[in-house]
Design an enzyme around this catalytic site. Sequence first.
Site, PDB file in Angstrom:
ATOM      1  CE1 TYR A  91      -3.631   2.632   0.933  1.00  0.00           C
ATOM      2  CE2 TYR A  91      -1.964   3.436   2.459  1.00  0.00           C
ATOM      3  CZ  TYR A  91      -3.153   3.615   1.793  1.00  0.00           C
ATOM      4  OH  TYR A  91      -3.876   4.777   1.956  1.00  0.00           O
ATOM      5  CG  HIS A  92       2.462   4.743  -2.837  1.00  0.00           C
ATOM      6  ND1 HIS A  92       2.787   5.904  -2.176  1.00  0.00           N
ATOM      7  CD2 HIS A  92       3.383   4.611  -3.834  1.00  0.00           C
ATOM      8  CE1 HIS A  92       3.847   6.454  -2.751  1.00  0.00           C
ATOM      9  NE2 HIS A  92       4.232   5.685  -3.746  1.00  0.00           N
ATOM     10  N   GLY A  93       1.601   4.975   0.883  1.00  0.00           N
ATOM     11  CA  GLY A  93       1.229   6.105   1.720  1.00  0.00           C
ATOM     12  C   GLY A  93       1.410   7.423   0.992  1.00  0.00           C
ATOM     13  CD  GLU A 164      -2.885   2.450  -2.790  1.00  0.00           C
ATOM     14  OE1 GLU A 164      -3.782   1.709  -3.225  1.00  0.00           O
ATOM     15  OE2 GLU A 164      -1.766   2.023  -2.415  1.00  0.00           O
TER      16      GLU A 164
END
Length: 313
Positions: A91-93, A164
């Site tokens: 998951y890309h912050g 994202e």
Amino acid sequence: VVIISVTISAMLIFFIVPLTILIFIYLTNVLLLIYQRSDEVKATKDPLSEVWDSARKTVASFWDIYARIWHGYELHGVENLPEGPGILVYYHGAIPIDYLYFLSRLFLWKKRLCLSVADHFVFRLPGLKLLLEVTGVMPGTREECLSALKNGHLVSISPGGVREALFSDESYQLMWGNRKGFAQVALDAKVPIIPMYTQNVREGYRMFKERRFFRKLYESTRLPFTPPYGGLPVKFRTYIGEPIPYDPNITTDELVEKVSWLAVLNYTSCALLYMHLKPFFTKSAVQALIKKHQTIPGSIWKALMDRFDRHRK
């Protein structure tokens, strides 16, 4: 003068940590440029060569110290990484600082380099070419990924990417769209896919709420015009889940769905879901991801209090 002073102070509070990280990244590149002048390095043209390992260790040590001090960083599940090639999906912050922490600790613990697929705009940033080459950052064409996997490397990718990063929020919504290339590469290379996620990454750094203008601007230019803000010293824990093994009988769509579910199970109510999805996932994989316990919506206060949570360790 007062208005200008207050405005500048507010900007510093909101953006000083992200700006500091950017400065540190450029200083890292300067360190590599200095190291490049050594005779041993001049003799090789391969930026992934082992002659760069001492420089990588210095860089990794710096970022690992920063990670420990500022975010109390922890890495769990390294044993789930295959000895050979594999694809890490994460998951890309708002900014991938947690991923940088992961790369650093992986190299220090295992002396292993994970090659990273990055958005094309990253390669347009001035003055970072050497850093990108030495750390194995690549545009991520199918041919490049297959070649890296064939050579035994781990390859990481965030299907959500910059979109994202910009437009997801404390709800931790995945924004993968129709991106399936990583699944096809995994099938072609016959390698496992390993899900990865960092707890509280959105509480550390956030983006301003989505506006139609910025969304249209990004979709037309593919450039991130919205700056991240924050940088609070919240707790970061990166969890590496059980690998999804290569299965010649699975389709690309089915493999994407498997990874999507594994990525989101960490912050949903999993008991009922697990009963329905049990045929698809091993118990150990689901349990490893359930441990993430991400609060939805994300809570900055809880993320800060996690710094004092010794039970997890």
